[in-house]
Design an enzyme around this catalytic site. Structure first.
Site, PDB file in Angstrom:
ATOM      1  N   GLU A   1       0.975  -1.188  -0.083  1.00 45.46           N
ATOM      2  CA  GLU A   1      -0.016   0.065  -0.155  1.00 45.46           C
ATOM      3  C   GLU A   1       0.983   1.287   0.056  1.00 45.46           C
ATOM      4  O   GLU A   1       1.849   1.370   0.987  1.00 45.46           O
ATOM      5  CB  GLU A   1      -0.902   0.041   1.192  1.00 45.46           C
ATOM      6  CG  GLU A   1      -1.954  -1.041   1.083  1.00 45.46           C
ATOM      7  CD  GLU A   1      -2.463  -1.667   2.365  1.00 45.46           C
ATOM      8  OE1 GLU A   1      -2.093  -0.867   3.428  1.00 45.46           O
ATOM      9  OE2 GLU A   1      -2.972  -2.647   2.373  1.00 45.46           O
TER      10      GLU A   1
ATOM     11  N   GLU B   1      -4.325  -6.858   2.640  1.00 47.20           N
ATOM     12  CA  GLU B   1      -3.004  -7.739   3.206  1.00 47.20           C
ATOM     13  C   GLU B   1      -3.048  -9.149   2.854  1.00 47.20           C
ATOM     14  O   GLU B   1      -2.019  -9.729   2.530  1.00 47.20           O
ATOM     15  CB  GLU B   1      -2.951  -7.355   4.639  1.00 47.20           C
ATOM     16  CG  GLU B   1      -2.279  -6.135   5.040  1.00 47.20           C
ATOM     17  CD  GLU B   1      -3.400  -4.946   5.154  1.00 47.20           C
ATOM     18  OE1 GLU B   1      -4.378  -5.344   4.842  1.00 47.20           O
ATOM     19  OE2 GLU B   1      -2.888  -3.746   4.918  1.00 47.20           O
TER      20      GLU B   1
ATOM     21  N   ASP C   1       1.512  -3.991  12.611  1.00 46.30           N
ATOM     22  CA  ASP C   1       0.400  -4.520  13.133  1.00 46.30           C
ATOM     23  C   ASP C   1      -0.658  -5.159  12.173  1.00 46.30           C
ATOM     24  O   ASP C   1      -1.562  -6.000  12.734  1.00 46.30           O
ATOM     25  CB  ASP C   1      -0.315  -3.293  13.694  1.00 46.30           C
ATOM     26  CG  ASP C   1       0.805  -2.431  14.544  1.00 46.30           C
ATOM     27  OD1 ASP C   1       1.820  -1.978  13.948  1.00 46.30           O
ATOM     28  OD2 ASP C   1       0.533  -2.099  15.709  1.00 46.30           O
TER      29      ASP C   1
ATOM     30  N   HIS D   1      -0.160   0.636  15.951  1.00 47.87           N
ATOM     31  CA  HIS D   1       1.211   1.131  15.004  1.00 47.87           C
ATOM     32  C   HIS D   1       2.150   0.950  15.949  1.00 47.87           C
ATOM     33  O   HIS D   1       3.240   1.876  15.718  1.00 47.87           O
ATOM     34  CB  HIS D   1       0.815   2.558  14.835  1.00 47.87           C
ATOM     35  CG  HIS D   1      -0.353   2.723  13.758  1.00 47.87           C
ATOM     36  ND1 HIS D   1      -1.710   2.745  14.012  1.00 47.87           N
ATOM     37  CD2 HIS D   1      -0.130   3.085  12.323  1.00 47.87           C
ATOM     38  CE1 HIS D   1      -2.508   2.922  13.202  1.00 47.87           C
ATOM     39  NE2 HIS D   1      -1.769   3.029  12.090  1.00 47.87           N
TER      40      HIS D   1
HETATM   41  C1  LIG Z   1      -6.220  -3.390   7.277  1.00 49.14           C
HETATM   42  C2  LIG Z   1      -5.571  -1.922   7.148  1.00 49.14           C
HETATM   43  N1  LIG Z   1      -4.481  -1.898   6.337  1.00 49.14           N
HETATM   44  C3  LIG Z   1      -4.033  -0.745   6.248  1.00 49.14           C
HETATM   45  C4  LIG Z   1      -4.080   0.243   6.936  1.00 49.14           C
HETATM   46  C5  LIG Z   1      -3.398   1.642   6.939  1.00 49.14           C
HETATM   47  N2  LIG Z   1      -4.284   2.610   6.554  1.00 49.14           N
HETATM   48  C6  LIG Z   1      -4.757   3.611   7.535  1.00 49.14           C
HETATM   49  S1  LIG Z   1      -5.907   4.635   6.700  1.00 49.14           S
HETATM   50  C7  LIG Z   1      -5.424   4.052   4.949  1.00 49.14           C
HETATM   51  C8  LIG Z   1      -6.084   4.626   3.934  1.00 49.14           C
HETATM   52  C9  LIG Z   1      -7.895   4.256   3.814  1.00 49.14           C
HETATM   53  O1  LIG Z   1      -8.394   4.659   2.824  1.00 49.14           O
HETATM   54  P1  LIG Z   1      -9.958   4.645   2.852  1.00 49.14           P
HETATM   55  O2  LIG Z   1     -10.308   3.415   3.395  1.00 49.14           O
HETATM   56  O3  LIG Z   1     -10.365   5.226   1.584  1.00 49.14           O
HETATM   57  O4  LIG Z   1     -10.491   5.716   3.932  1.00 49.14           O
HETATM   58  P2  LIG Z   1      -9.747   7.176   3.705  1.00 49.14           P
HETATM   59  O5  LIG Z   1      -8.552   7.291   4.598  1.00 49.14           O
HETATM   60  O6  LIG Z   1      -9.619   7.871   2.584  1.00 49.14           O
HETATM   61  O7  LIG Z   1     -10.938   8.281   4.660  1.00 49.14           O
HETATM   62  C10 LIG Z   1      -4.596   2.952   5.123  1.00 49.14           C
HETATM   63  C11 LIG Z   1      -3.811   2.184   4.002  1.00 49.14           C
HETATM   64  C12 LIG Z   1      -5.156   0.139   7.872  1.00 49.14           C
HETATM   65  N3  LIG Z   1      -5.054   1.100   8.926  1.00 49.14           N
HETATM   66  N4  LIG Z   1      -5.748  -0.950   8.157  1.00 49.14           N
END
Ligand SMILES: Cc1ncc(C[n+]2csc(CCOP(=O)(O)OP(=O)(O)O)c2C)c(N)n1
Ligand SMILES: Cc1ncc(C[n+]2csc(CCOP(=O)(O)OP(=O)(O)O)c2C)c(N)n1
Ligand SMILES: [Mg+2]
Ligand SMILES: [Mg+2]
Lengths: 327, 327, 327, 327
Positions: free
Chosen positions: B30, B61, B86, B130
């Protein structure tokens, strides 16, 4: 997007008889396995695909050695069509040293890289992200090889199904996803695990085409597979083909399957893919009784020889219990 | 000729050099593409190698790991990034079942050369999700390797070793060290073999075994004890599976007293295995029980006062060393 | 008045009695409804309580646990079944992150009273994915409890305790014992408190600590040593998290020699924690190193010759006891 | 199925001004947070929802105390609308002892059962199976309470999204799934993580209705939410509402968001939900300048008071680092 269901195809008489042979061989293999379980000679939870053979035959028939398949627990026939000898598959089911896994497994969890066969874990749906990964390499190499991945309608409710199909859709990967919708996930009827009629409708959520077809009609399956394979080889991305079918036996050979009615079973047995296809061949005068007899003898000799080979194969060496863990 | 790099830069250099050396190496995860990763580890990689070899994935993941396994089966060497260690729990099944068992169930006919990079550890106000240290889950699962570098030199050398290793390797990069750990790193191939520890400091009185972000505070504590006349061997494990028994035993044979320090929680943290192993194989050599100083059995809180209360530090480590010396 | 029940019947009786006692208790999982579960544990429950309180789910382990957590937050006490413990890896994140951390992150304002029943263990020709022992992963994760009964009495008493416990409890029922373990089980509420071990056999010379399906072979080995004049305390842990330190220390203080036997793999199996803990807190009492006899660090193969080569048995346990006595 | 988008609704002048207040308060809260991050007073990775407020206001406006919400990382406003005081949310973000998590978290991972607020882990999508579980209990109790669950378009690619929505669909649960499609998942544009235009289309795979609407129009969101809530309360099952929107700030306050153009940002800022709604109110002569001034003063005093409260709140007691683990 060209219609998958109306794909034009042409099969020679030889090819048609070949298809017939595979249908018979796969059926015979599973039927023998069922007997071997009752005889206590095969001791694992065997999952037969009896009644579903048209799906494997129709989707594997045109595959190349370089193409990859990602079968699930009921798809033993796909190993045979992709080039594993019946004897080796039988030895695998016996848990003998001559099996694919050297006796570590008596199911379909072992693969054969040089034949393009992936052996999944037991975890349903876990083969689908792997299928996407295999397909990704074909795309990277700009070959026109494809991956054909199988799963049941029950497995289509796992997280890995979603992540795998989405990844394939986003990257327009050369995969054909084949759903064998046999109406049940173990004892659970499809209406209890999906709120939709057709698993095929899920493809729309991943940006590719999905079709629901009669999975008991080998020519219909072949036709749709042709269309999907062509699109995949042409770089037009994945297709989901949902094949409506039914398993005649219980979930595993230990399952009495009291959860279904004999009427339902009778209805589906009347849709047996083999007689339909036999009639087709006979109407074309391609299957004279000698020919039929010849094929049936060939099939039973292959199976007999496979069982003999498996029974005469040595058990694994106990030392193999801990080898092959790290490369 | 060697140059000063941060831990983060050393990781990037290993990635770049391995990608130049071997066209089969690619990166997925990601935000690893144009953005260069949440921590900037993969910055500049798309520019040199293109998105074909360093691409963003959906938030999936399990698919990230499953796709990596599929690619590895076709001879590629994927380096998958978990944005934070995590989130590796979301890919757990693909790691512990699909990847860890593949070679075994395939009868040794295939292997899974994947690397899963996971930024782990706390002391960065990351809170519960985290800051995690997931190493023990994977050390426990046969078929996987686990490494956890503490210096830029090892970060580079171990990542190169991991990428060239034919087995699935969990590569834990401690996010606290990314920009705080600096050191000289030679150009080119200085491989740090998986399974070898490094003695960071020598002493005849006590053995301190640790890894990752606990190395620096451990060294400081050891220096304090030196001022008190107690000399400590400080062993940086670097590899957690396999771990370097020879180095550990050599030191324990000399000092007869060992302390294990780690940031992971105490119960069934790797300290438990090290302690049990030392007792099993070096009981006679011990003048004191092997002791453990670890994170308490709880989660990682956000507020500094709380997080600092849980993390081992030079004071608590020095106290533990004094107890050990006084035993 | 007590009656003879199998381990499986005892589990069912606990479920039925708890559902009668508390309307908030319900069961969910794959095939747990009308079918009564893959092993028949929930047979008859739908008939008495209806599908509202014992229902089939789609093949979605993560959702099974996530849904249970949601229901628990509204005061329900869901008992989720994993069809095999092996598939718990598909629900890993919901267990170790969602459930295990909830009370902590909520500042103590809520708790998650769920039970996850998981048929674990081998010696049933289940192969790699129907034989796993996942306890160590969960013992390592703060916020969870883990129990593993070895007798029908404990199976019932511990399940009742687990259902009434306000924390997430992983309830490992060993499938080898389902129909093989029989014993007298009292009607009604004989709760076995989580965290208490049972001394199955007394002796002053050696301490043997085990649990689950290893209790019976351990007792047999202990009897053999008795014939050789060596008397062994056999401790059945019953609870793995928390484990009964007091019972372990009391025995070790008496015998000064301890062996830990488990079916889970050796590296970071719970034996590692027990061994390290005994050393930390009872070093002076030990006349010999705490020893471990466990499954080798590999996977569970299908073929009997292979599986038996890996499983501890009365012979290997007796040998380990002899080594310990001779040390 | 009645059209969600054409649902009739009626709002009093008071209600409309209330909506306006919430839009302003939520905007102001996030803007202040952004400043506090720059001032180093809030030290966590803050994810603001600036630009997306209409979604929260439109979907939470008619919720009862008994209804449950399952917010994600950008949905702080939903905590306020569901009844958490601004001061307590601010203390939470400061990591103070007076926050929801007693300082253990400085994000939205903590819930409030008595207010019907679920606090998810960081794991995206993991709140959706929990939402299904909460809704299941409402169905069991035959109440007409509902669950509103939020997630981004990126999270719609996780396995838990699929398992959670499928479970809700199969059981016709009272859940409204709200997708906040803000065009990016961190740095990854939607076209790289989904191969479809509308996440709403995925609802068809779960047997319920999905609509894509303008998420920057509070009345449009309210109207669709009305329809979805009505259906859920009437036992007609889940609805997926996809709200097209945009986040003005970076993914977190630390993200410079170089991955998007200033033209794109300008376009979306011109679609700011607040001026649109202001104009609406003014055209109806409901928002005289005194009224507007009054609301703005109220908002800033609430925020100022919240910050003062948070700043003056004590840090947590270090002892709280290990409490509240088990009930
Ligand atoms: C399972 C998981 N993978 C990766 C992350 C890291 N992460 C946090 S927010 C984010 C982007 C989320 O995008 P979206 O679902 O569109 O929500 P937005 O932040 O755009 O509101 C990522 C990759 C996470 N929190 N949980
Ligand atoms: C992740 C996972 N959960 C549960 C099981 C147990 N299991 C094996 S087969 C099966 C039913 C599968 O149904 P379906 O996907 O429709 O395939 P079919 O057996 O009908 O061909 C179940 C529940 C499993 N193998 N993997
Ligand atoms: Mg099925
Ligand atoms: Mg987004």
């Amino acid at each position: 997007m060209a219609s998958i269901k109306r794909t034009k195809f042409k099969l020679s008489g030889e090819q048609l008889l070949d298809m017939f042979y595979w249908l018979k061989l796969i059926r015979a293999f599973d039927e023998r396995l069922s007997i071997l379980v009752r005889q206590g000679k095969v001791r694992s939870g065997v999952y037969t695909g009896i009644g579903q053979e048209a799906i494997i035959v129709g989707t594997c028939f045109d595959l190349r050695r370089e193409d990859y398949i990602c079968p699930l627990h009921r798809d033993l026939g796909s190993f045979l069509m992709k080039g594993v000898e019946a004897r080796q598959m039988m030895a695998q089911m016996f848990g003998k040293s001559t099996g694919l896994s050297k006796g570590r497994d008596s199911a379909l969890h072992s693969g054969v890289p040089e034949l393009g066969i992936f052996g999944n874990t037991s975890m349903l749906g876990a083969n689908l992200p792997v299928a996407a990964g295999l397909a990704l390499t074909f795309k990277m190499e700009k070959t026109d090889n494809v991956v054909v991945a199988y799963f049941g309608e029950g497995a289509s409710n796992t997280g890995d199904f979603h992540e795998g199909l989405n990844f394939a859709g986003v990257n327009k990967l050369p995969v054909v996803f084949v759903c064998e919708n046999n109406q049940y996930a173990y004892s659970v009827p499809v209406e209890k695990s999906l709120a939709i009629d057709d698993v095929a409708d899920r493809a729309a959520g991943y940006g590719f085409h999905g079709v629901a077809i009669n999975g008991n009609d080998v020519l219909a399956v072949y036709q749709s597979a042709q269309g999907a394979l062509r699109r995949a080889r042409a770089g037009e991305g994945p297709t989901l083909i949902e094949c409506k079918t039914y398993r005649w036996h219980g979930h595993s050979e230990h399952d009495k399957a009291f959860y279904r009615t004999k009427e339902e079973l009778a209805m589906w047995k009347s849709r047996d893919p083999i007689p339909t296809f036999t009639t087709y061949l006979q109407q074309l005068n391609m299957l004279a009784s000698e020919k039929l007899a010849e094929i049936e003898t060939r099939v039973s000799s292959v199976i007999d020889e496979a069982v003999a080979f498996a029974e005469n194969s040595p058990d694994p060496d106990p030392l193999e219990a801990t080898t092959d863990l790290y490369a | 000729m060697p140059k000063e790099l941060t831990y983060l830069e050393a990781i990037r250099e290993a990635l770049v050099e391995e990608m130049r050396r071997d066209p089969k190496v690619f990166i997925l995860g990601e935000d690893v593409g144009p953005y260069g990763g949440a921590f900037g580890v993969t910055q500049g990689i798309v520019e040199e190698f293109g998105e074909e070899r360093c691409f963003d994935t959906p938030i999936s993941e399990s698919a990230i790991v499953g796709v990596s396994i599929g690619a590895a089966l076709r001879g590629y060497r994927p380096v998958a990034e978990m944005q934070f260690a995590d989130f590796i729990s979301c890919a757990f099944d693909q790691i512990v079942n699909q990847a860890a068992t593949l070679r075994y169930r395939y009868g040794g006919r295939a292997s899974v050369p994947i690397v899963i990079r996971a930024p782990s550890g706390g002391n960065v106000s990351g809170g519960l999700y985290h800051s995690q240290n997931p190493e023990a889950w994977f050390v426990h699962r046969a078929g996987l390797k686990v490494v956890a570098p503490s210096t830029p030199y090892d970060a580079k050398g171990l990542l190169k070793a991991a990428i060239r290793d034919d087995n699935p390797v969990i590569y834990l990069e401690h996010k606290y060290l990314y920009r705080r750990a600096k050191g000289s790193v030679p150009e080119g191939d200085d491989i740090v073999p998986i399974g070898t520890a490094a003695v960071r400091r020598e002493g005849n009185d006590l053995t301190l075994i640790t890894y990752g972000a606990m190395v620096v505070p451990s060294l400081e504590a050891a220096d304090r004890l030196a001022r008190e006349g107690v000399e400590t061997d400080v062993i940086d494990l670097r590899s957690l599976m396999p771990f370097d028994k020879a180095a550990i035993f050599a030191s324990v044979d000399k000092t007869s007293r060992a302390l294990i320090v780690h940031e992971d929680v105490k119960t069934l943290g790797i300290g438990a295995e090290l302690s049990a192993t030392i007792m099993e194989e070096r009981f006679q050599a011990l003048d004191a029980p092997v002791m453990r100083l670890a994170y308490p059995d709880t989660h990682c809180p956000f507020a500094s006062v709380l997080e600092q209360a849980n993390l081992p530090n030079p004071d608590s480590i020095a106290d533990a060393l004094r107890n050990l010396a006084a035993y």
